[in-house]
Design an enzyme around this catalytic site. Structure first.
Site, PDB file in Angstrom:
ATOM      1  N   HIS A   1     -22.699   3.069  33.455  1.00  0.00           N
ATOM      2  CA  HIS A   1     -24.096   3.485  33.584  1.00  0.00           C
ATOM      3  C   HIS A   1     -24.279   4.117  34.976  1.00  0.00           C
ATOM      4  O   HIS A   1     -23.570   3.739  35.919  1.00  0.00           O
ATOM      5  CB  HIS A   1     -24.977   2.231  33.418  1.00  0.00           C
ATOM      6  CG  HIS A   1     -26.445   2.500  33.527  1.00  0.00           C
ATOM      7  ND1 HIS A   1     -27.088   2.560  34.742  1.00  0.00           N
ATOM      8  CD2 HIS A   1     -27.371   2.720  32.578  1.00  0.00           C
ATOM      9  CE1 HIS A   1     -28.371   2.825  34.524  1.00  0.00           C
ATOM     10  NE2 HIS A   1     -28.565   2.912  33.219  1.00  0.00           N
ATOM     11  N   PRO A   2     -25.221   5.060  35.115  1.00  0.00           N
ATOM     12  CA  PRO A   2     -25.383   5.748  36.412  1.00  0.00           C
ATOM     13  C   PRO A   2     -25.566   4.866  37.641  1.00  0.00           C
ATOM     14  O   PRO A   2     -25.237   5.290  38.750  1.00  0.00           O
ATOM     15  CB  PRO A   2     -26.621   6.615  36.182  1.00  0.00           C
ATOM     16  CG  PRO A   2     -26.616   6.879  34.719  1.00  0.00           C
ATOM     17  CD  PRO A   2     -26.044   5.648  34.071  1.00  0.00           C
ATOM     18  N   VAL A   3     -26.094   3.639  37.499  1.00  0.00           N
ATOM     19  CA  VAL A   3     -26.247   2.799  38.701  1.00  0.00           C
ATOM     20  C   VAL A   3     -24.967   2.041  39.049  1.00  0.00           C
ATOM     21  O   VAL A   3     -24.919   1.334  40.052  1.00  0.00           O
ATOM     22  CB  VAL A   3     -27.422   1.790  38.594  1.00  0.00           C
ATOM     23  CG1 VAL A   3     -28.723   2.493  38.307  1.00  0.00           C
ATOM     24  CG2 VAL A   3     -27.152   0.699  37.574  1.00  0.00           C
ATOM     25  N   LYS A   4     -23.908   2.158  38.254  1.00  0.00           N
ATOM     26  CA  LYS A   4     -22.668   1.417  38.495  1.00  0.00           C
ATOM     27  C   LYS A   4     -21.664   2.275  39.283  1.00  0.00           C
ATOM     28  O   LYS A   4     -21.985   3.390  39.690  1.00  0.00           O
ATOM     29  CB  LYS A   4     -22.090   0.910  37.162  1.00  0.00           C
ATOM     30  CG  LYS A   4     -23.104   0.141  36.311  1.00  0.00           C
ATOM     31  CD  LYS A   4     -23.606  -1.139  36.993  1.00  0.00           C
ATOM     32  CE  LYS A   4     -24.921  -1.636  36.426  1.00  0.00           C
ATOM     33  NZ  LYS A   4     -24.881  -2.254  35.119  1.00  0.00           N
ATOM     34  N   ALA A   5     -20.449   1.743  39.482  1.00  0.00           N
ATOM     35  CA  ALA A   5     -19.492   2.383  40.401  1.00  0.00           C
ATOM     36  C   ALA A   5     -19.164   3.834  40.020  1.00  0.00           C
ATOM     37  O   ALA A   5     -19.154   4.721  40.874  1.00  0.00           O
ATOM     38  CB  ALA A   5     -18.224   1.547  40.486  1.00  0.00           C
TER      39      ALA A   5
END
Ligand SMILES: *Cc1c(COP(=O)(O)O)cnc(C)c1O
Length: 180
Positions: free
Chosen positions: A159-163
């Site tokens: 997901h975009p907020v992950k690494a």
């Protein structure tokens, strides 16, 4: 007709090599991956899944989708990860009703997997790691999270907020041919 082209397979091969695990399966999100993992772990109504209360909602929801119950272990105040003491207390209380233990590597910090494996072996429960935050992290023994040395499956989020991001996306790793 498959919408998964050759790059998905290349990605799965690269991820499994990077993590030192036999198999990797791409999914549309970590939530979907956790849901599939709970089904692969054969959770059903009446079973209990144990996880940490400090996590994203989908860790618990993915097991609720199978109709089973959730028991929250407390967290360790130093690591913020699942407390082994609390996990042991739950395992004494619910014993073989616990069919899955889902540790969360919060902020990418590794859980005490050897201890968790010992508890799960005693009650014959499956360990599924929620590694949504932990792409690229290592355990204390230096091996990469995702190698599944002390678990049956590990699930990651892109997901975009992950690494790293693939838009939405996720991947499940396992060494178990049957689960794969
Ligand atoms: C983000 C997150 C998930 C869900 O990941 P998605 O790819 O957005 O479905 C699961 N567990 C934790 C701990 C997360 O932070």
């Amino acid at each position: 007709v498959s919408t998964a082209g050759k790059y998905v397979q290349m990605f799965e091969k690269k991820i499994s090599k990077y993590m030192g695990v036999k198999y990797a399966v791409s999914v549309t999100s970590c939530t979907a991956g956790l849901h599939v993992a709970m089904i692969a772990a054969k959770l059903k109504p009446g079973d209990i899944m144990v996880t940490s209360p400090i996590t994203f909602v989908s860790t618990a929801n993915s097991a609720l989708f199978t109709g089973c119950d959730i028991a929250f272990a407390d967290i360790d105040k130093e690591s913020i990860n699942i407390s082994i003491k609390s996990l042991k207390a739950l395992s004494d209380k619910f014993d073989k009703k616990i069919r899955a233990i889902v540790p969360v590597h919060f902020g990418g910090a590794p859980c005490e997997m050897e201890e968790i494996k010992k508890v799960s072996d005693n009650i014959n429960a499956k360990v599924i790691e929620d590694a949504a935050h932990a792409l690229g992290s290592r355990y204390k023994n230096g091996k990469r999270i995702g190698c599944c040395e002390n678990s049956s499956m590990t699930v990651f989020s892109f997901h975009p907020v992950k690494a790293i991001a693939t838009g939405e996306g996720g991947i499940i790793t396992t060494n178990d041919r049957e689960i794969y």
